[in-house]
Design a protein around this motif. Structure first.
Motif, PDB file in Angstrom:
ATOM      1  N   LEU A 111      45.473  28.885  40.686  1.00  0.00           N
ATOM      2  CA  LEU A 111      46.008  29.988  39.636  1.00  0.00           C
ATOM      3  C   LEU A 111      45.981  31.347  40.054  1.00  0.00           C
ATOM      4  CD1 LEU A 111      46.226  31.424  36.743  1.00  0.00           C
ATOM      5  CD2 LEU A 111      43.636  31.187  36.593  1.00  0.00           C
ATOM      6  N   GLY A 112      47.292  32.060  40.022  1.00  0.00           N
ATOM      7  CA  GLY A 112      47.364  33.428  40.681  1.00  0.00           C
ATOM      8  C   GLY A 112      47.523  34.237  39.580  1.00  0.00           C
ATOM      9  N   ILE A 113      46.911  35.557  39.683  1.00  0.00           N
ATOM     10  CA  ILE A 113      46.615  36.553  38.830  1.00  0.00           C
ATOM     11  C   ILE A 113      46.976  37.703  39.194  1.00  0.00           C
ATOM     12  CG2 ILE A 113      45.363  37.670  36.866  1.00  0.00           C
ATOM     13  CD1 ILE A 113      43.553  35.253  37.078  1.00  0.00           C
ATOM     14  N   ALA A 114      48.213  38.361  38.557  1.00  0.00           N
ATOM     15  CA  ALA A 114      48.595  39.838  38.914  1.00  0.00           C
ATOM     16  C   ALA A 114      48.733  40.407  37.704  1.00  0.00           C
ATOM     17  CB  ALA A 114      49.836  39.792  39.662  1.00  0.00           C
ATOM     18  N   VAL A 115      48.848  41.810  37.796  1.00  0.00           N
ATOM     19  CA  VAL A 115      49.299  42.690  36.720  1.00  0.00           C
ATOM     20  C   VAL A 115      49.911  43.952  37.187  1.00  0.00           C
ATOM     21  CG1 VAL A 115      47.082  44.105  37.121  1.00  0.00           C
ATOM     22  CG2 VAL A 115      47.809  43.933  34.599  1.00  0.00           C
ATOM     23  N   GLY A 116      50.795  44.259  36.354  1.00  0.00           N
ATOM     24  CA  GLY A 116      51.777  45.332  36.537  1.00  0.00           C
ATOM     25  C   GLY A 116      53.009  45.626  35.867  1.00  0.00           C
ATOM     26  N   PRO A 117      53.688  46.606  36.029  1.00  0.00           N
ATOM     27  CA  PRO A 117      55.115  47.191  35.018  1.00  0.00           C
ATOM     28  C   PRO A 117      55.961  45.987  35.283  1.00  0.00           C
ATOM     29  CG  PRO A 117      55.004  48.370  37.191  1.00  0.00           C
ATOM     30  CD  PRO A 117      53.601  47.524  37.082  1.00  0.00           C
ATOM     31  N   VAL A 118      56.590  45.645  34.035  1.00  0.00           N
ATOM     32  CA  VAL A 118      57.703  44.789  33.990  1.00  0.00           C
ATOM     33  C   VAL A 118      58.849  45.268  33.076  1.00  0.00           C
ATOM     34  CG1 VAL A 118      58.321  42.568  33.075  1.00  0.00           C
ATOM     35  CG2 VAL A 118      56.108  42.698  34.152  1.00  0.00           C
ATOM     36  N   ALA A 163      43.279  33.264  42.842  1.00  0.00           N
ATOM     37  CA  ALA A 163      43.586  34.292  43.857  1.00  0.00           C
ATOM     38  C   ALA A 163      44.058  35.406  42.647  1.00  0.00           C
ATOM     39  CB  ALA A 163      44.553  33.733  44.606  1.00  0.00           C
ATOM     40  N   VAL A 164      43.630  36.500  42.980  1.00  0.00           N
ATOM     41  CA  VAL A 164      43.845  37.690  41.998  1.00  0.00           C
ATOM     42  C   VAL A 164      44.513  38.655  43.077  1.00  0.00           C
ATOM     43  CG1 VAL A 164      42.273  37.076  40.230  1.00  0.00           C
ATOM     44  CG2 VAL A 164      41.611  38.930  41.994  1.00  0.00           C
ATOM     45  N   ALA A 165      45.305  39.633  42.617  1.00  0.00           N
ATOM     46  CA  ALA A 165      45.986  40.509  42.985  1.00  0.00           C
ATOM     47  C   ALA A 165      44.829  41.771  43.210  1.00  0.00           C
ATOM     48  CB  ALA A 165      47.253  41.131  42.279  1.00  0.00           C
ATOM     49  N   PRO A 166      45.214  42.524  44.257  1.00  0.00           N
ATOM     50  CA  PRO A 166      44.291  43.836  44.751  1.00  0.00           C
ATOM     51  C   PRO A 166      43.707  44.438  43.406  1.00  0.00           C
ATOM     52  CG  PRO A 166      45.548  43.346  46.615  1.00  0.00           C
ATOM     53  CD  PRO A 166      46.122  42.731  45.463  1.00  0.00           C
ATOM     54  N   ASN A 167      44.960  44.837  42.647  1.00  0.00           N
ATOM     55  CA  ASN A 167      44.771  45.991  41.664  1.00  0.00           C
ATOM     56  C   ASN A 167      44.029  45.424  40.505  1.00  0.00           C
ATOM     57  OD1 ASN A 167      46.868  44.107  40.724  1.00  0.00           O
ATOM     58  ND2 ASN A 167      48.254  45.991  39.759  1.00  0.00           N
ATOM     59  N   VAL A 168      43.771  44.019  40.418  1.00  0.00           N
ATOM     60  CA  VAL A 168      42.899  43.410  39.307  1.00  0.00           C
ATOM     61  C   VAL A 168      41.514  43.796  39.642  1.00  0.00           C
ATOM     62  CG1 VAL A 168      42.342  41.157  38.359  1.00  0.00           C
ATOM     63  CG2 VAL A 168      44.622  41.454  38.940  1.00  0.00           C
ATOM     64  N   ARG A 181      31.787  39.638  38.922  1.00  0.00           N
ATOM     65  CA  ARG A 181      31.833  40.989  39.434  1.00  0.00           C
ATOM     66  C   ARG A 181      32.636  41.054  40.701  1.00  0.00           C
ATOM     67  NH1 ARG A 181      27.612  43.845  37.552  1.00  0.00           N
ATOM     68  NH2 ARG A 181      27.429  45.443  39.470  1.00  0.00           N
ATOM     69  N   ALA A 182      32.943  42.081  41.418  1.00  0.00           N
ATOM     70  CA  ALA A 182      34.034  42.184  42.593  1.00  0.00           C
ATOM     71  C   ALA A 182      33.174  41.333  43.504  1.00  0.00           C
ATOM     72  CB  ALA A 182      34.032  43.488  43.041  1.00  0.00           C
ATOM     73  N   SER A 183      31.801  41.336  43.813  1.00  0.00           N
ATOM     74  CA  SER A 183      31.198  40.312  44.924  1.00  0.00           C
ATOM     75  C   SER A 183      31.421  38.959  44.711  1.00  0.00           C
ATOM     76  CB  SER A 183      29.681  40.849  44.683  1.00  0.00           C
ATOM     77  OG  SER A 183      29.276  40.302  43.507  1.00  0.00           O
ATOM     78  N   GLU A 184      31.879  38.575  43.447  1.00  0.00           N
ATOM     79  CA  GLU A 184      32.288  37.007  43.331  1.00  0.00           C
ATOM     80  C   GLU A 184      33.674  36.587  43.769  1.00  0.00           C
ATOM     81  OE1 GLU A 184      30.214  35.284  39.814  1.00  0.00           O
ATOM     82  OE2 GLU A 184      30.283  37.557  39.071  1.00  0.00           O
ATOM     83  N   PHE A 185      34.348  37.793  44.451  1.00  0.00           N
ATOM     84  CA  PHE A 185      35.754  37.667  45.166  1.00  0.00           C
ATOM     85  C   PHE A 185      35.642  37.769  46.580  1.00  0.00           C
ATOM     86  CE2 PHE A 185      35.935  38.227  40.674  1.00  0.00           C
ATOM     87  CZ  PHE A 185      37.298  37.528  40.279  1.00  0.00           C
ATOM     88  N   VAL A 186      36.443  37.241  47.159  1.00  0.00           N
ATOM     89  CA  VAL A 186      36.579  37.329  48.796  1.00  0.00           C
ATOM     90  C   VAL A 186      37.826  37.876  49.137  1.00  0.00           C
ATOM     91  CG1 VAL A 186      36.426  36.186  51.160  1.00  0.00           C
ATOM     92  CG2 VAL A 186      34.932  35.757  49.440  1.00  0.00           C
ATOM     93  N   LYS A 187      38.194  38.805  49.818  1.00  0.00           N
ATOM     94  CA  LYS A 187      39.293  39.423  50.262  1.00  0.00           C
ATOM     95  C   LYS A 187      40.077  38.805  51.390  1.00  0.00           C
ATOM     96  CE  LYS A 187      41.159  44.151  51.402  1.00  0.00           C
ATOM     97  NZ  LYS A 187      40.931  45.570  51.828  1.00  0.00           N
ATOM     98  N   VAL A 188      41.239  38.315  51.144  1.00  0.00           N
ATOM     99  CA  VAL A 188      41.946  37.754  52.452  1.00  0.00           C
ATOM    100  C   VAL A 188      43.429  38.597  52.383  1.00  0.00           C
ATOM    101  CG1 VAL A 188      40.883  35.416  51.890  1.00  0.00           C
ATOM    102  CG2 VAL A 188      42.879  35.985  50.514  1.00  0.00           C
ATOM    103  N   SER A 189      44.050  38.240  53.635  1.00  0.00           N
ATOM    104  CA  SER A 189      45.463  38.630  53.658  1.00  0.00           C
ATOM    105  C   SER A 189      46.383  37.689  53.409  1.00  0.00           C
ATOM    106  CB  SER A 189      45.616  38.974  55.357  1.00  0.00           C
ATOM    107  OG  SER A 189      46.894  39.596  55.619  1.00  0.00           O
ATOM    108  N   HIS A 198      54.047  40.102  52.141  1.00  0.00           N
ATOM    109  CA  HIS A 198      52.447  40.469  52.638  1.00  0.00           C
ATOM    110  C   HIS A 198      51.908  41.263  51.874  1.00  0.00           C
ATOM    111  CE1 HIS A 198      49.454  41.251  55.498  1.00  0.00           C
ATOM    112  NE2 HIS A 198      49.391  42.843  55.077  1.00  0.00           N
ATOM    113  N   THR A 199      50.511  40.814  51.615  1.00  0.00           N
ATOM    114  CA  THR A 199      49.748  41.444  50.789  1.00  0.00           C
ATOM    115  C   THR A 199      48.484  40.996  50.837  1.00  0.00           C
ATOM    116  OG1 THR A 199      49.538  42.078  48.261  1.00  0.00           O
ATOM    117  CG2 THR A 199      49.871  39.849  48.817  1.00  0.00           C
ATOM    118  N   GLU A 200      47.458  41.366  50.199  1.00  0.00           N
ATOM    119  CA  GLU A 200      46.091  41.119  50.134  1.00  0.00           C
ATOM    120  C   GLU A 200      45.659  40.447  48.855  1.00  0.00           C
ATOM    121  OE1 GLU A 200      44.023  44.671  51.009  1.00  0.00           O
ATOM    122  OE2 GLU A 200      44.074  44.367  53.250  1.00  0.00           O
ATOM    123  N   ALA A 201      45.111  39.614  48.624  1.00  0.00           N
ATOM    124  CA  ALA A 201      44.526  39.135  47.499  1.00  0.00           C
ATOM    125  C   ALA A 201      43.185  38.724  47.558  1.00  0.00           C
ATOM    126  CB  ALA A 201      45.251  37.487  47.472  1.00  0.00           C
TER     127      ALA A 201
END
Length: 336
Positions: A111-118, A163-168, A181-189, A198-201
């Motif tokens: 599951l990929g999750i992102a949010v932003g303007p459409v 995987a969620v986008a950074p702004n989530v 909480r944010a501590s339950e996610f791990v940042k990757v490239s 290229h992004t982070e998630a």
């Protein structure tokens, strides 16, 4: 899946949308008959996960639902994002596991999750403008780091990787957490050179198992991914990393107990030692595929290995235990 109409009055307006991209792992491995059944089953599981966690309002408010064959992409008003991220992963993991436990199909999903303007779109043939949030949700959900979460976990225990986008994280979960909480996610490239992407998630697994517990979500030892021939083999990664190492990689005088050492960059079993310091013994078993096809598991050393002042440890091609002999002292006198 319910046939109730999806609200569409907002599709003509510019707005912020939370996008969820669901993708079934190894969908091509099922038969045609199984795929026909699964096309309905996994939609039922998603809808039931929403309805079973007080997310019925969010499900009813969905703005679009695009069929991807082996998955779907669904959009919601951005105001539902926090509740969706907080509640849906655990509910969907439970629903997928329950289906299999009850004798149904083993469906494992990303599951990929992102949010932003459409942007609004006036063409009735198009459900939603293919803007960046849609692209981000699909690609981070289908990325190598997200795929590896399912490849390295127990297929009878872990059914969902997220995987969620950074702004989530930075805009919703991090500043004011409610459940997750944010501590339950791990940042990757995330790097997809062929798509110039290229992004982070941030990765999250509601029910981790196997190597996810041993190594974590971002230091997994296996690089092979089923059904993806474009992934570089682990052996090639290691060879290239060793070839690119600068000559000062192993420095005298350093303490390899320093946890800041990024062992993942040069191979987990790389060995070096500083003067008077010892090599940390890691008792975890790892696969070692030799060029002759044999496989061994274990560690190079079974105890502490030390050197005298100015001594070295050669990690390439020599027997570091020296047949049990102690090195001669510098002044030539025999040690007793």
């Amino acid at each position: 899946m319910s046939l109730e109409a999806i609200p569409s009055q907002r599709k003509y307006e510019d707005r912020h949308v939370a996008v969820l991209a669901f993708d079934i792992r190894r969908f091509s491995a099922f038969t045609d008959t199984e795929r026909t059944r699964i096309a309905t089953e996994f939609r039922d599981d998603i809808e039931e996960a929403f309805r079973g966690t007080d997310l019925q309002r969010a499900w009813s408010d969905r703005e679009f639902c695009q069929n991807g064959g082996d998955g779907i992409v669904v959009g919601f008003p951005a105001g539902h994002l926090r509740d969706i991220v907080d509640r849906l992963p655990q509910a969907l993991q439970h629903r997928l596991r329950e289906r299999h436990q009850q004798g149904g199909s083993r469906l494992r999903m990303r599951l990929g999750i992102a949010v932003g303007p459409v942007q609004g779109i006036a063409d009735d043939r198009v459900d939603v403008a293919p803007n960046q949030p849609i692209i981000d949700a699909c690609r981070i959900g289908d990325s190598k780091p997200t795929r590896m979460l399912l490849e390295n976990s127990d297929e009878d225990a872990t059914y969902l990787a997220v995987a969620v986008a950074p702004n989530v994280i930075t805009g919703t979960i991090g500043p004011d957490p409610v459940w997750l909480r944010a501590s339950e996610f791990v940042k990757v490239s995330i790097d997809m050179p062929d798509k110039r992407f290229h992004t982070e998630a941030y990765l999250h697994v509601p029910s981790p198992s196997g190597d996810l517990l041993r190594f974590g979500l971002s230091n997994l030892p296996r690089a092979d991914i089923a059904g993806d021939d474009s992934v570089e083999p682990l052996e090639s990664v290691i060879r290239r990393a060793l070839a690119e190492l600068p000559p000062t990689t192993v420095a005298a005088g350093g303490d390899l107990h320093d946890e800041s050492t990024a062992i993942g960059r040069i191979g987990r079993d790389a060995i070096g030692v500083g003067s008077g310091n010892r090599v940390r013994d890691d008792h975890s078993a790892r696969d070692d595929h030799s060029r002759h096809g044999t496989v061994r598991q274990g560690n190079v050393f079974s105890g502490d290995v030390t050197t005298g002042e100015g001594g070295t440890v050669n990690a390439f091609g020599g027997d570091q235990h020296n047949n049990g002999q102690r090195p001669a002292p510098r002044d030539g006198r025999e040690r007793r």
